[in-house]
Design a protein around this motif. Structure first.
Motif, mmCIF file in Angstrom:
data_model
loop_
_atom_site.group_PDB
_atom_site.id
_atom_site.type_symbol
_atom_site.label_atom_id
_atom_site.label_comp_id
_atom_site.label_asym_id
_atom_site.label_seq_id
_atom_site.Cartn_x
_atom_site.Cartn_y
_atom_site.Cartn_z
ATOM 1 N N TRP A 89 -22.170 3.121 3.287
ATOM 2 C CA TRP A 89 -22.005 4.506 3.717
ATOM 3 C C TRP A 89 -20.797 4.675 4.625
ATOM 4 N N ILE A 90 -20.555 3.726 5.503
ATOM 5 C CA ILE A 90 -19.398 3.809 6.393
ATOM 6 C C ILE A 90 -18.098 3.757 5.592
ATOM 7 N N LEU A 91 -18.034 2.833 4.613
ATOM 8 C CA LEU A 91 -16.845 2.757 3.761
ATOM 9 C C LEU A 91 -16.621 4.061 3.005
ATOM 10 N N LEU A 92 -17.669 4.597 2.406
ATOM 11 C CA LEU A 92 -17.531 5.845 1.652
ATOM 12 C C LEU A 92 -17.196 7.020 2.559
ATOM 13 N N SER A 93 -17.695 7.013 3.786
ATOM 14 C CA SER A 93 -17.361 8.083 4.732
ATOM 15 C C SER A 93 -15.881 8.054 5.085
ATOM 16 N N ILE A 94 -15.328 6.855 5.249
ATOM 17 C CA ILE A 94 -13.892 6.742 5.515
ATOM 18 C C ILE A 94 -13.077 7.289 4.345
ATOM 19 N N LEU A 95 -13.472 6.933 3.127
ATOM 20 C CA LEU A 95 -12.774 7.439 1.944
ATOM 21 C C LEU A 95 -12.889 8.952 1.833
ATOM 22 N N LYS A 96 -14.059 9.496 2.132
ATOM 23 C CA LYS A 96 -14.237 10.945 2.043
ATOM 24 C C LYS A 96 -13.413 11.678 3.088
ATOM 25 N N VAL A 97 -13.280 11.110 4.277
ATOM 26 C CA VAL A 97 -12.446 11.734 5.310
ATOM 27 C C VAL A 97 -10.980 11.738 4.866
ATOM 28 N N LEU A 98 -10.516 10.641 4.269
ATOM 29 C CA LEU A 98 -9.143 10.604 3.762
ATOM 30 C C LEU A 98 -8.933 11.633 2.653
ATOM 31 N N CYS A 99 -9.911 11.755 1.752
ATOM 32 C CA CYS A 99 -9.818 12.763 0.683
ATOM 33 C C CYS A 99 -9.812 14.174 1.254
ATOM 34 N N LEU A 100 -10.627 14.410 2.262
ATOM 35 C CA LEU A 100 -10.656 15.733 2.884
ATOM 36 C C LEU A 100 -9.321 16.070 3.521
ATOM 37 N N CYS A 101 -8.705 15.097 4.172
ATOM 38 C CA CYS A 101 -7.392 15.335 4.781
ATOM 39 C C CYS A 101 -6.361 15.703 3.720
ATOM 40 N N TRP A 102 -6.389 14.986 2.571
ATOM 41 C CA TRP A 102 -5.427 15.304 1.527
ATOM 42 C C TRP A 102 -5.720 16.667 0.899
#
Length: 560
Positions: A89-102
């Motif tokens: 979940w932590i890994l996926l949360s990091i990826l989702k935050v990066l996607c949200l920024c883009w």
């Protein structure tokens, strides 16, 4: 990282009002450049090579992200101590935050630049796809709300990550759904490589979310089946340390989470397909002959038997599904429930196969030209249809081997065998019919609708003329039905019938009808873990195949 060079000419402000489908001036075209291809002689050749390089680099980025996430999820499955669900979940949360920024940067920055969106792909993001995104996004948000409520009630035995992760997921779903609804047709002409990498990162994140949802669904069904077997042997023996208290709100959260869980997997797959088309359209320049001058619209006129037979199939399917859910989900599954369920499939699948074969023959008899223009959306539709069909086809072959090797003469086993063979044949024939229909030129109607609307506006709306208007509407429907050629009429009837049949075949497994888990035949033949791995790969693909077939059949119906 490859870069893009923008035209030196100062853009004019009136260019923003130019229609997206109109070809722009050559001075506004942002040709792609890449340092590896400076030796290319022409600008167009450098542009093509730079586009391929950008696609390669963004694809490598997505591949590495998917491999990293898959390694985490696989480690969580096989080694719960070293890698836990919270780590994933932590890994996926990091990826989702990066996607949200883009995504936020694209919405507020990239798409608002001058000459950023000079073209829009009319084939990309049709209304049924964007509607599916909104529908599944709504269910996924509700699913996460139930998960937050359920975890909050059991906070004494659950990690706080189980509350934070769904909260980030809700914001990610909302932002991504808004982005896809408004920008799924964009052919972005600036910041090509950064946009490609952002799209590929978002695709990889959705694929990992789908993979996690699939594995969690497997674990959930496995636990339910094991508990059922335990209840049969040791009735009343409770060993769970973290159970839902006997309250109404907790039961609602628990049941709602179980009911809405399949929609999350569908949402991830649909988003991946839309994002992939956007990735293919980055830097794409559409010429005049790619822009359709007349866009076909969905109309229900001219079809009678298809909706009638399809509605009957849906009603019977709902009754069979409810009966199956009541009997098969009890503590002792009823054999009669499996017989009724498979009998319904054995009657419906041949009808669908005959319809698909008939439609393919009519396509062959038609003299319409094939649409040979480049269309990333259609190419993706074909790939998804063929790939998703492999799920239920693969499961069917495993079932055939298990039944033939055990006892094919038993009534239930013979029904499962017939169901598996018919399912393979129906998937193949339907794919051929849909793919053939997607490559046909749309039919252009020559009816003078404008005169009908003008005549209608000149007539009054008093009560004496209301009956005459209703009679004329009925006569108009009969007139349009009788004036359709028999080929077009048959294609519309078949397409609409197959649409409704695929809808009910999507509803039944989505909302919990999984006889491959409960009948016990394949599980006893292949072993518990092996069969669950097979089904967990094929079942989500089979559900996605039915939903995607509905969209393809609607396209065939419209073009007819």
């Amino acid at each position: 990282m490859p870069g893009n060079k923008v035209s030196k000419q100062k853009p004019c402000h009136h260019c923003k009002s130019r229609p997206a489908s109109a070809p722009p001036d050559t001075s506004t075209i942002h040709y792609e450049k890449f340092w590896l291809y400076r030796h290319c002689s022409s600008v167009q050749q450098r542009d093509r090579q730079a586009q391929k390089a950008g696609q390669l680099f963004s694809g490598l980025l997505a591949m590495n992200v998917v491999f990293l996430g898959s390694a985490f999820i696989s480690s969580m499955i096989f080694n719960h101590v070293a890698i836990t669900l919270a780590d994933v979940w932590i890994l996926l949360s990091i990826l989702k935050v990066l996607c949200l920024c883009w995504i936020i940067y694209y919405l507020l920055g990239t798409s608002r630049q001058p000459h950023a969106v000079l073209y829009r792909d009319s084939h990309a993001g049709p209304i049924w796809i964007r509607g599916s995104v909104l529908l599944f996004a709504s269910f996924s948000i509700l699913l996460n709300v139930f998960q937050i409520g359920y975890s909050a009630i059991l906070i004494q035995c659950k990690s706080r990550v189980e509350i934070v992760f769904p909260s980030i997921e809700i914001f990610f779903i909302l932002t991504q759904a808004f982005f896809l609804w408004h920008h799924s047709k964009d052919c972005i002409q600036v910041q090509h490589n950064f946009t490609r990498c952002g799209l590929m990162l978002t695709i990889a994140t959705n694929l990992l979310l789908w993979l996690l949802a699939v594995t969690n669904d497997t674990i959930h069904v496995e636990i339910e089946s094991q508990l059922r077997e335990v209840e049969q042997r040791f009735e009343g023996n409770e060993t769970a340390s973290c159970t839902c208290p006997n309250t109404t709100i907790c039961k609602v959260f628990q049941k709602g989470y179980i009911l809405l869980y399949p929609f999350n997997t569908e949402y991830c797959l649909v988003c991946c397909s839309v994002l992939y088309v956007m990735w293919k359209n980055v830097g794409r320049r559409i010429s005049d002959h790619h822009v359709p001058h007349i866009k076909p619209r969905f109309r229900l006129q001219g079809v009678v038997f298809g909706p009638l037979l399809g509605t009957i199939a849906v009603i019977i399917g709902i009754c069979v599904f409810m009966m199956y859910q009541i009997q098969a989900t009890s503590s002792v599954p009823s054999r009669q429930a499996f017989v009724i369920y498979y009998s319904y499939y054995i009657v419906l699948l041949p009808l669908m196969s005959v319809g698909a074969v008939t439609g393919t023959i009519i396509h062959a008899l038609e003299k319409k030209e094939l649409d040979t223009l480049k269309n990333p959306t259609r190419s993706l539709d074909v790939i998804l249809l063929m790939g998703a069909a492999l799920g239920q086809i693969g499961m069917s072959y495993f079932s055939i081997v298990a039944i033939v090797a055990t006892d094919p003469r038993d009534l239930l086993n013979s029904l499962i065998l017939s169901h598996s063979v018919l399912l393979i044949f129906q998937s193949i024939t339907q794919n051929v019919f849909i793919i053939d229909g997607l490559h046909r030129q749309p039919f252009v109607e020559e009816m003078k609708e404008g005169q009908n609307h003008e005549a209608y506006d000149q007539r009054g709306v008093n009560m004496l003329e209301l009956g005459q208007e209703m009679r004329k509407v009925s006569l108009s429907y009969i007139h349009s039905y009788s004036h359709l050629s028999w080929k077009r009429r048959a294609l519309r009837e078949i397409s609409f019938f197959l649409v409704l049949c695929n809808i009910i075949l999507w509803v039944m497994p989505t909302f919990g009808a999984h006889p491959v888990f409960e009948n016990g035949l394949e599980k006893s033949f292949y072993g518990y873990s092996t069969w669950f791995a097979i089904v967990n790969f094929g079942l989500p693909l089979g559900v996605f195949y039915r939903m995607h077939s509905v969209g393809g059949l609607l396209e065939v119906y419209i073009t007819a």
